[in-house]
Design an enzyme around this catalytic site. Structure first.
Site, PDB file in Angstrom:
ATOM      1  N   HIS A  98       0.818  -1.212   0.000  1.00 38.06           N
ATOM      2  CA  HIS A  98       0.000   0.000   0.000  1.00 38.06           C
ATOM      3  C   HIS A  98       0.853   1.264   0.000  1.00 38.06           C
ATOM      4  O   HIS A  98       0.386   2.323   0.387  1.00 38.06           O
ATOM      5  CB  HIS A  98      -0.991   0.009   1.166  1.00 38.06           C
ATOM      6  N   HIS A 129       4.060   7.231   6.510  1.00 34.71           N
ATOM      7  CA  HIS A 129       3.903   6.698   5.161  1.00 34.71           C
ATOM      8  C   HIS A 129       3.265   7.739   4.253  1.00 34.71           C
ATOM      9  O   HIS A 129       2.824   8.794   4.703  1.00 34.71           O
ATOM     10  CB  HIS A 129       3.103   5.385   5.160  1.00 34.71           C
ATOM     11  N   HIS A 131       0.901   8.697   0.497  1.00 34.25           N
ATOM     12  CA  HIS A 131      -0.098   8.346  -0.522  1.00 34.25           C
ATOM     13  C   HIS A 131       0.084   9.307  -1.696  1.00 34.25           C
ATOM     14  O   HIS A 131       0.169  10.520  -1.495  1.00 34.25           O
ATOM     15  CB  HIS A 131      -1.511   8.479   0.045  1.00 34.25           C
TER      16      HIS A 131
END
Length: 309
Positions: A98, A129, A131
């Protein structure tokens, strides 16, 4: 003759071609990984496998203009641990199904913590993280006034009183995510992003999914501290199992990032299909309250004079 086998060949229905190549020709093989954003119908079908993904407090959401949300100015300032301004000993970089995750570690097992503001407890940093999308018009998970940004960073924390992320994930006050959205700019300065960009290129070139960075600067460089101009609301993780245990704090000030760094992130698709367009669509608000903290001077300048002008 050397034949390069792509993920599309291995991971789709070209099985007979793949068998022929494996049998008769030397190859450089690309490992096939899953992609939670495409496999099994992607995010729209997550609730079928993970029931919480169909809950009433899901994230991300579309945020209103900071001038239109409910203002609560009696939140105090955040209190961050000294490790927040200290260089980590090591930063582990992992490419997952992901996206990309980074995890700093410190000497003597020190932790990065935060409390204050709307938080009733102390939260410990678990990982950071990102995106992003295949181009600059997509990428962020949260939107602001329906505007989509090119990148979103999440600093994921767990509540100290539960002892670990695993123990905290199913508690209503278990998790905290601090988020930043980014817009593309031709040139930006950041030692953290310089190091990460070089590492992403290295990982793409060597087909590596894990690596380490030493000499990483203090986290203030990649997670700019703020005490005002932010949104907060109750929500969930944006990937399965979509646990509704997250207090979200989203900076209302978009951050610039260079196009070179965005291209380096997109290049990771070559080793992991989940490393692109790894964003969940916005979810229904379902009557939840979104509050903001913005100091009086900022509010007058941005929301009163800004609208008049």
């Amino acid at each position: 003759m050397k034949v390069y086998v792509t993920q599309e060949m291995v991971c789709t229905n070209n099985f007979l071609i793949f068998v022929y190549i494996v049998t008769f020709l030397p190859i450089q093989l690309v490992i096939c990984h899953g992609n939670i954003y495409v496999d099994d119908g992607g995010p729209k079908d997550w609730p079928n496998k993970y029931p919480q993904c169909g809950g009433n407090r899901q994230s991300p959401i579309n945020l209103p203009s900071i001038c239109d949300a409910l203002r609560i100015n009696n939140y105090g300032n955040f209190r961050r641990s000294k490790t927040f301004t200290k260089k980590p000993n090591n930063v582990k970089v992992s490419v997952t199904d992901h996206g990309v995750e980074i995890k700093p570690t410190y000497e003597y097992g020190e932790q990065v913590t935060i409390t204050g503001g709307p938080l009733q407890d102390t939260y410990v940093l678990e990982q950071i993280h990102f995106h992003w999308g295949s181009n600059n018009s997509v990428g962020s998970e949260h939107t602001i006034k329906s505007k989509v940004y090119a990148l979103e960073t999440h600093a994921v924390h767990y509540n100290f009183k539960y002892g670990s992320f695993k123990n905290a994930i199913n508690q209503s006050d278990g998790l905290l995510v601090i988020a930043y959205v980014y817009y593309p700019q031709w040139i930006t300065k950041s030692k953290s992003w310089n190091l990460l960009t070089k590492q992403f290129v290295y990982m793409s070139d060597t087909n590596t999914t894990e690596s380490d960075i030493t000499g990483f600067p203090a986290l203030t460089d990649i997670l700019p501290p703020f005490d005002s101009n932010y949104y907060t609301y109750s929500g969930s993780l944006t990937t399965p199992p979509c646990s509704e245990s997250v207090t979200w704090i989203v900076s209302g000030k978009p951050v610039p990032i260079s196009t070179v760094r965005l291209r380096a992130l997109r290049g990771l698709y070559g080793i992991q299909p989940g490393a692109i367009n790894n964003f969940r669509p916005v979810q229904p608000l379902n009557g939840r309250l979104i509050t903001v903290k913005i100091n009086e001077a900022e509010y007058i300048l941005k929301c009163i004079f800004g609208r008049i002008l």
